[in-house]
Design an enzyme around this catalytic site. Structure first.
Site, mmCIF file in Angstrom:
data_model
loop_
_atom_site.group_PDB
_atom_site.id
_atom_site.type_symbol
_atom_site.label_atom_id
_atom_site.label_comp_id
_atom_site.label_asym_id
_atom_site.label_seq_id
_atom_site.Cartn_x
_atom_site.Cartn_y
_atom_site.Cartn_z
ATOM 1 N N TYR A 11 34.790 -48.738 -29.895
ATOM 2 C CA TYR A 11 34.444 -48.204 -31.255
ATOM 3 C C TYR A 11 35.258 -47.023 -31.529
ATOM 4 O O TYR A 11 35.961 -47.082 -32.498
ATOM 5 C CB TYR A 11 32.837 -47.837 -31.014
ATOM 6 N N ASN A 32 39.858 -53.069 -20.650
ATOM 7 C CA ASN A 32 39.477 -54.161 -19.728
ATOM 8 C C ASN A 32 38.714 -55.320 -20.363
ATOM 9 O O ASN A 32 38.169 -56.141 -20.048
ATOM 10 C CB ASN A 32 38.734 -53.690 -18.465
ATOM 11 N N GLY A 36 35.052 -53.907 -24.926
ATOM 12 C CA GLY A 36 35.981 -53.787 -26.186
ATOM 13 C C GLY A 36 36.272 -55.340 -26.856
ATOM 14 O O GLY A 36 35.536 -56.256 -26.149
ATOM 15 N N PHE A 87 40.119 -42.897 -23.717
ATOM 16 C CA PHE A 87 38.591 -43.470 -24.076
ATOM 17 C C PHE A 87 37.661 -44.195 -23.161
ATOM 18 O O PHE A 87 36.633 -44.134 -23.227
ATOM 19 C CB PHE A 87 38.622 -44.002 -25.499
ATOM 20 N N ALA A 89 35.548 -46.181 -20.754
ATOM 21 C CA ALA A 89 34.612 -45.683 -20.225
ATOM 22 C C ALA A 89 33.176 -46.183 -20.501
ATOM 23 O O ALA A 89 33.082 -46.947 -21.632
ATOM 24 C CB ALA A 89 34.282 -43.952 -20.410
ATOM 25 N N THR A 158 31.589 -35.423 -23.852
ATOM 26 C CA THR A 158 30.467 -35.944 -24.660
ATOM 27 C C THR A 158 29.416 -34.564 -24.547
ATOM 28 O O THR A 158 29.676 -33.749 -23.528
ATOM 29 C CB THR A 158 29.470 -36.991 -23.855
ATOM 30 N N TYR A 182 25.991 -40.849 -16.196
ATOM 31 C CA TYR A 182 26.989 -40.821 -17.181
ATOM 32 C C TYR A 182 27.671 -39.399 -17.585
ATOM 33 O O TYR A 182 28.709 -39.191 -17.663
ATOM 34 C CB TYR A 182 26.368 -41.343 -18.502
ATOM 35 N N PHE A 210 29.609 -35.115 -30.254
ATOM 36 C CA PHE A 210 28.133 -35.260 -30.478
ATOM 37 C C PHE A 210 28.098 -36.734 -30.920
ATOM 38 O O PHE A 210 28.476 -37.601 -30.203
ATOM 39 C CB PHE A 210 27.759 -34.377 -31.531
ATOM 40 N N ASN A 211 27.180 -37.232 -32.090
ATOM 41 C CA ASN A 211 26.782 -38.648 -32.080
ATOM 42 C C ASN A 211 27.638 -39.150 -33.064
ATOM 43 O O ASN A 211 27.459 -39.291 -34.235
ATOM 44 C CB ASN A 211 25.274 -38.702 -32.557
HETATM 45 N N1 UDP Z 1 16.569 -43.463 -31.046
HETATM 46 C C1 UDP Z 1 15.264 -44.132 -31.551
HETATM 47 N N2 UDP Z 1 15.170 -45.575 -31.744
HETATM 48 C C2 UDP Z 1 16.104 -46.150 -31.095
HETATM 49 C C3 UDP Z 1 17.284 -45.580 -30.715
HETATM 50 C C4 UDP Z 1 17.343 -44.303 -30.740
HETATM 51 O O1 UDP Z 1 14.318 -43.423 -31.812
HETATM 52 O O2 UDP Z 1 16.037 -47.409 -31.174
HETATM 53 C C5 UDP Z 1 16.580 -41.786 -31.055
HETATM 54 C C6 UDP Z 1 16.925 -41.407 -29.529
HETATM 55 O O3 UDP Z 1 15.816 -41.137 -28.972
HETATM 56 C C7 UDP Z 1 17.741 -40.158 -30.197
HETATM 57 C C8 UDP Z 1 18.462 -40.593 -31.482
HETATM 58 O O4 UDP Z 1 17.609 -41.585 -32.081
HETATM 59 O O5 UDP Z 1 16.759 -39.026 -30.362
HETATM 60 C C9 UDP Z 1 19.854 -40.883 -31.318
HETATM 61 O O6 UDP Z 1 19.859 -41.941 -30.155
HETATM 62 P P1 UDP Z 1 21.172 -42.570 -29.945
HETATM 63 O O7 UDP Z 1 20.868 -43.558 -29.042
HETATM 64 O O8 UDP Z 1 21.727 -43.225 -31.378
HETATM 65 O O9 UDP Z 1 22.342 -41.358 -29.468
HETATM 66 P P2 UDP Z 1 22.275 -40.391 -28.284
HETATM 67 O O10 UDP Z 1 21.806 -39.245 -29.134
HETATM 68 O O11 UDP Z 1 21.225 -41.010 -27.257
HETATM 69 O O12 UDP Z 1 23.541 -40.342 -27.666
#
Ligand code: UDP
Length: 380
Positions: A11, A32, A36, A87, A89, A158, A182, A210-211
């Site tokens: 991604y 690998n 991907g 990247f 992982a 991360t 992780y 972050f996200n």
């Molecule tokens: N989340 C949720 N429902 C889902 C997936 C994620 O409520 O089906 C929430 C999760 O608890 C977090 C936020 O969405 O607070 C972001 O989660 P995600 O897995 O996208 O990213 P993370 O922060 O874990 O890397």
């Protein structure tokens, strides 16, 4: 510049390959293909892809010096790689708890092989007896000054390396206490980069994402995880009819609406930062000031959105409704993760182009709709 991109079929890696190509660089992807997608590299991005493991030292060597047979007829044939974006992982937190060995082998062990190969290659290119000592052998490491400079590496880390934050927004100086294998595997690689920088002069950038969210605005690259665990694609799956409902993991957090707050950053903005990070390392080298410590940057927008706000924004963007149930908290989810990203702004000149959550979701939705159409026409 010729750049090896490990995990370039994934991604974030695939978006970085596009950013590199647009900036005039020549990416070569090693992946690998466990998670991907080869058509993304070969057909959409149209750059060379070699399928293999980052822990395969002989393969790495052949890619780094351009001697691998699959590079024939490409811009990489017999020409050395000049930088690495790493990247590759595994990134499923839950799986890292149930099968930590897989995470430490792939994320940590294979990365050690990559770093050793980069350093050994610099030493081998050094005339005289200096080339005879390699990291990993016994004996005193040589003085860093005595060896040729390894090529620079940009590493994907991360915000999970911070663990449960003591305060938000989180600066790069915030203590790191990762709470799952992780996060620990990424933190350990950060320590390797510190040590390799000091001992062998390996120049590096560490980006703490972050996200990551969204998709290339062109609509031909996007998020395609199997299984999918991330909030935005799951919300869009429900809105697109591919899933029956969304689970909201906890509504009793100490946040204004009780749901978790995250800092969503557009994947194309993350990709742009990699080009800037690489260029900064090269500029420092040209000036004769290669860093002996990793340059570390948070990559986020500095604005947090709750799960509830993500759902509301997605409703506004797509015009669709959503069935959601509140479920128990997910283990290891901190209430809030928000970046202080001023360092990437001031040192790299990084300016996110799509800081709006609505734009991020709009691009993700466009990709989602396009991917759905492609899979439907493939079935029909
Ligand atoms: N989340 C949720 N429902 C889902 C997936 C994620 O409520 O089906 C929430 C999760 O608890 C977090 C936020 O969405 O607070 C972001 O989660 P995600 O897995 O996208 O990213 P993370 O922060 O874990 O890397």
């Amino acid at each position: 510049m010729r750049v090896l991109v490990t995990g370039g079929a994934g991604y974030i890696g695939s978006h970085a390959v596009r950013a590199l190509s647009r900036a005039g660089h020549q990416p070569l992807v090693l992946d690998n293909l466990v998670y991907g997608h080869s058509p993304v590299v070969r057909e959409v991005l149209q750059v060379p892809l070699v399928v293999g493991q980052v822990g395969d030292a002989a393969l790495l060597q052949a890619l780094l010096d351009g001697s691998h047979p699959e590079l024939r007829g490409t811009p990489h044939e017999k020409r050395p790689i000049e930088a690495v974006l790493h990247f590759a992982a595994y990134a499923y937190v839950g799986e890292s708890v149930s099968d930590p060995a897989r995470y430490y082998r792939n994320n940590l062990g294979d990365t050690l092989t990559l770093l050793e190969t980069l350093v050994a290659r610099a030493r081998a290119s050094q005339p005289g007896p200096a080339g005879s000592s390699r990291p990993g052998t016994t004996g005193q490491p040589e003085a860093a000054e005595a060896v040729a400079q390894p090529i620079p590496i940009v590493f994907s880390s991360t915000c999970a390396t911070y663990g449960v934050p003591q305060q938000v927004p989180i600066t790069e100086e915030h203590p790191q206490q990762p709470i799952n294998p992780y996060g620990r595997s990424k933190w350990m690689v950060e320590q390797l980069l510190h040590d390799f920088g000091r001992a062998y002069g390996l120049p590096s950038v560490i980006f703490r994402y972050f996200n990551a969210a969204g998709a290339d605005p062109a609509g031909d690259l996007g998020e395609n995880h199997e299984p999918e665990t991330h909030l935005i694609p799951l919300v869009l799956d429900v809105m697109g009819g591919q899933r029956p409902y969304l689970q909201i993991f906890g509504d009793d957090y100490p946040t204004p609406d009780g749901t978790c707050i995250r800092d969503y950053i557009h994947v194309s903005d993350l990709a742009d930062a990699h080009v800037l990070g690489l260029e900064r390392l090269l500029r420092l080298r040209e000036r004769g000031e290669p860093p002996r410590e990793p340059l570390i940057y948070n990559l986020g927008n500095g604005t947090g959105y709750s799960v509830q706000q993500v759902i509301e924004t997605a409703k506004a963007v797509t015009g669709r409704g959503l069935l959601a149930h509140v479920a128990p908290r997910r283990a290891g989810d901190p209430a809030q993760l928000v970046a202080a990203a001023g360092k990437a702004h001031s040192e790299l000149g990084w300016r996110p182009r799509y800081p709006d959550l609505a734009a991020i979701i709009e691009h993700a939705w466009a990709w989602h709709q396009g991917a759905l159409q492609t899979s439907r026409s493939a079935e029909g």
